[in-house]
Design a protein around this motif. Structure first.
Motif, PDB file in Angstrom:
ATOM      1  N   GLU A 151      19.660 -54.395 -23.942  1.00 53.25           N
ATOM      2  CA  GLU A 151      18.561 -53.973 -24.816  1.00 53.25           C
ATOM      3  C   GLU A 151      17.401 -53.463 -23.981  1.00 53.25           C
ATOM      4  OE1 GLU A 151      16.820 -58.492 -25.443  1.00 53.25           O
ATOM      5  OE2 GLU A 151      18.436 -57.742 -26.726  1.00 53.25           O
ATOM      6  N   SER A 152      16.604 -52.620 -24.572  1.00 50.28           N
ATOM      7  CA  SER A 152      15.448 -52.072 -23.873  1.00 50.28           C
ATOM      8  C   SER A 152      14.313 -51.863 -24.866  1.00 50.28           C
ATOM      9  CB  SER A 152      15.802 -50.736 -23.215  1.00 50.28           C
ATOM     10  OG  SER A 152      14.690 -50.192 -22.540  1.00 50.28           O
ATOM     11  N   VAL A 153      13.099 -52.249 -24.459  1.00 53.18           N
ATOM     12  CA  VAL A 153      11.919 -52.039 -25.288  1.00 53.18           C
ATOM     13  C   VAL A 153      11.303 -50.684 -24.931  1.00 53.18           C
ATOM     14  CG1 VAL A 153       9.645 -52.912 -25.924  1.00 53.18           C
ATOM     15  CG2 VAL A 153      11.493 -54.519 -25.392  1.00 53.18           C
ATOM     16  N   LEU A 154      11.083 -49.846 -25.920  1.00 55.37           N
ATOM     17  CA  LEU A 154      10.531 -48.522 -25.674  1.00 55.37           C
ATOM     18  C   LEU A 154       9.015 -48.598 -25.485  1.00 55.37           C
ATOM     19  CD1 LEU A 154      12.534 -46.405 -28.290  1.00 55.37           C
ATOM     20  CD2 LEU A 154      13.013 -46.729 -25.847  1.00 55.37           C
ATOM     21  N   PRO A 159      10.565 -40.999 -22.937  1.00 57.24           N
ATOM     22  CA  PRO A 159      10.704 -39.646 -23.494  1.00 57.24           C
ATOM     23  C   PRO A 159      11.292 -39.638 -24.894  1.00 57.24           C
ATOM     24  CG  PRO A 159      12.458 -40.080 -21.938  1.00 57.24           C
ATOM     25  CD  PRO A 159      11.499 -41.242 -21.826  1.00 57.24           C
ATOM     26  N   PHE A 160      11.823 -40.791 -25.328  1.00 58.14           N
ATOM     27  CA  PHE A 160      12.458 -40.848 -26.642  1.00 58.14           C
ATOM     28  C   PHE A 160      11.497 -41.275 -27.757  1.00 58.14           C
ATOM     29  CE2 PHE A 160      15.751 -41.834 -23.448  1.00 58.14           C
ATOM     30  CZ  PHE A 160      16.520 -40.694 -23.602  1.00 58.14           C
ATOM     31  N   VAL A 161      10.334 -41.778 -27.383  1.00 61.09           N
ATOM     32  CA  VAL A 161       9.345 -42.180 -28.380  1.00 61.09           C
ATOM     33  C   VAL A 161       8.819 -40.963 -29.122  1.00 61.09           C
ATOM     34  CG1 VAL A 161       7.001 -43.076 -28.673  1.00 61.09           C
ATOM     35  CG2 VAL A 161       8.639 -44.322 -27.282  1.00 61.09           C
ATOM     36  N   ALA A 180      21.904 -51.285 -32.817  1.00 65.64           N
ATOM     37  CA  ALA A 180      20.798 -51.758 -33.658  1.00 65.64           C
ATOM     38  C   ALA A 180      19.468 -51.297 -33.080  1.00 65.64           C
ATOM     39  CB  ALA A 180      20.808 -53.282 -33.772  1.00 65.64           C
ATOM     40  N   VAL A 181      18.477 -51.211 -33.960  1.00 67.90           N
ATOM     41  CA  VAL A 181      17.099 -50.923 -33.552  1.00 67.90           C
ATOM     42  C   VAL A 181      16.222 -51.991 -34.189  1.00 67.90           C
ATOM     43  CG1 VAL A 181      15.175 -49.298 -33.642  1.00 67.90           C
ATOM     44  CG2 VAL A 181      17.514 -48.441 -33.369  1.00 67.90           C
ATOM     45  N   VAL A 182      15.385 -52.621 -33.382  1.00 68.15           N
ATOM     46  CA  VAL A 182      14.507 -53.677 -33.858  1.00 68.15           C
ATOM     47  C   VAL A 182      13.073 -53.165 -33.855  1.00 68.15           C
ATOM     48  CG1 VAL A 182      13.762 -56.069 -33.574  1.00 68.15           C
ATOM     49  CG2 VAL A 182      16.054 -55.395 -32.839  1.00 68.15           C
ATOM     50  N   PRO A 192      20.538 -41.595 -37.088  1.00 64.23           N
ATOM     51  CA  PRO A 192      20.191 -40.469 -36.199  1.00 64.23           C
ATOM     52  C   PRO A 192      18.907 -39.757 -36.584  1.00 64.23           C
ATOM     53  CG  PRO A 192      22.520 -40.424 -36.745  1.00 64.23           C
ATOM     54  CD  PRO A 192      21.902 -41.481 -37.623  1.00 64.23           C
ATOM     55  N   GLU A 193      18.543 -39.787 -37.872  1.00 61.36           N
ATOM     56  CA  GLU A 193      17.367 -39.045 -38.322  1.00 61.36           C
ATOM     57  C   GLU A 193      16.081 -39.854 -38.272  1.00 61.36           C
ATOM     58  OE1 GLU A 193      18.177 -37.436 -42.152  1.00 61.36           O
ATOM     59  OE2 GLU A 193      19.846 -36.198 -41.455  1.00 61.36           O
ATOM     60  N   ARG A 194      16.191 -41.168 -38.058  1.00 59.88           N
ATOM     61  CA  ARG A 194      14.993 -42.008 -37.984  1.00 59.88           C
ATOM     62  C   ARG A 194      14.305 -41.822 -36.641  1.00 59.88           C
ATOM     63  NH1 ARG A 194      14.948 -46.613 -41.476  1.00 59.88           N
ATOM     64  NH2 ARG A 194      13.136 -47.338 -40.298  1.00 59.88           N
ATOM     65  N   GLY A 195      12.986 -41.870 -36.665  1.00 61.28           N
ATOM     66  CA  GLY A 195      12.232 -41.724 -35.434  1.00 61.28           C
ATOM     67  C   GLY A 195      12.120 -43.037 -34.672  1.00 61.28           C
ATOM     68  N   LEU A 196      11.937 -42.941 -33.379  1.00 65.52           N
ATOM     69  CA  LEU A 196      11.741 -44.108 -32.519  1.00 65.52           C
ATOM     70  C   LEU A 196      10.267 -44.222 -32.162  1.00 65.52           C
ATOM     71  CD1 LEU A 196      14.826 -43.680 -30.164  1.00 65.52           C
ATOM     72  CD2 LEU A 196      14.527 -45.417 -31.936  1.00 65.52           C
ATOM     73  N   SER A 197       9.773 -45.456 -32.108  1.00 63.48           N
ATOM     74  CA  SER A 197       8.354 -45.694 -31.877  1.00 63.48           C
ATOM     75  C   SER A 197       8.140 -46.629 -30.707  1.00 63.48           C
ATOM     76  CB  SER A 197       7.706 -46.308 -33.131  1.00 63.48           C
ATOM     77  OG  SER A 197       7.910 -45.505 -34.260  1.00 63.48           O
TER      78      SER A 197
END
Length: 229
Positions: A151-154, A159-161, A180-182, A192-197
């Motif tokens: 796992e990795s915390v953004l 660059p993906f945020v 999964a995304v927490v 795939p269409e949801r944004g990452l924060s």
């Protein structure tokens, strides 16, 4: 690897999509006709059957599976599938989803479970201990051949945020799947269409040899890192 997934709900389908995209041979099993989406996931093999029935699992050739994932929304189903996969078909690796925290104590080797994934527990562990962007392996998990959870915390420098998940999944090394995304809203399956924060934790299932490339991808930003979706 050949991977059988019991439960074609949003979680099972999302996992199947990621694993199939990584080149794995994926079979989705569900007894509900409405859950079967052959046209939606043409790269995945489908079986309309009750995964709790031995005859159904024989039809699914479960003995040929390298990994079985019990991903239904019913803990009783996940336990039965896990037990049958391990005791009747000798599957090397059985991963089970825990829906109700009170049932966590059941998901162990006695029920054929090698790895239990509990979203509430995952959130608690992240809140209590994971605060940096290094890949962290679950120390409490038994060593399993062929796959690890990482796992990795953004952080803001990632660059993906700000971009869609597809920008990340499109660059994942071979042998890695986003599972999964927490975020503030809890644990959700990939989209795939949801944004990452900033602050999102991305959770992966990865083959051991892919952990190095995965860490390099999610490490310090360089000029070659993607910044578009």
């Amino acid at each position: 690897m050949r991977i059988a997934i019991a439960g074609a709900g949003s979680v099972g389908r999302s996992i199947a999509t990621e694993l199939a995209a990584s080149g794995h041979d994926v079979l989705l099993i569900d007894r509900e006709t409405r859950a079967i989406g052959v046209d939606d996931l043409p790269q995945v093999e489908w079986l309309l059957a009750d995964a709790c029935e031995l005859a159904s699992l024989e039809d699914a050739r479960l003995g040929d599976a390298d990994v079985v994932i019990a991903a239904s929304s019913d803990d009783k189903v996940n336990l039965v599938v896990s037990l049958l996969a391990k005791t009747e078909f000798g599957v090397d690796r059985v991963i089970a989803r825990i829906n109700e925290p009170d049932n966590e104590w059941l998901f162990n080797e006695s029920w054929g479970v090698d790895l239990a994934v509990s979203p509430p527990r995952l959130i608690a562990d992240l809140v209590e201990g994971v605060t940096d962007d290094e890949l962290v392996e679950e120390d409490a998990l038994p060593p399993l051949p062929g796959a690890e959870i990482a796992e990795s915390v953004l952080h803001a420098a990632s660059p993906f945020v700000g971009g869609p998940e597809s920008a990340l999944t499109g660059r994942l090394p071979e042998g890695v799947a986003l599972v999964a995304v927490v975020g503030p809203g809890g644990v959700r399956p990939p989209d795939p269409e949801r944004g990452l924060s900033v602050g999102n934790t991305v959770v992966f299932l990865a083959e051991p040899e892919a952990l190095g490339p995965l860490e390099a991808l999610l490490g310090p930003v360089d000029d070659a890192a993607p910044n578009e979706g």
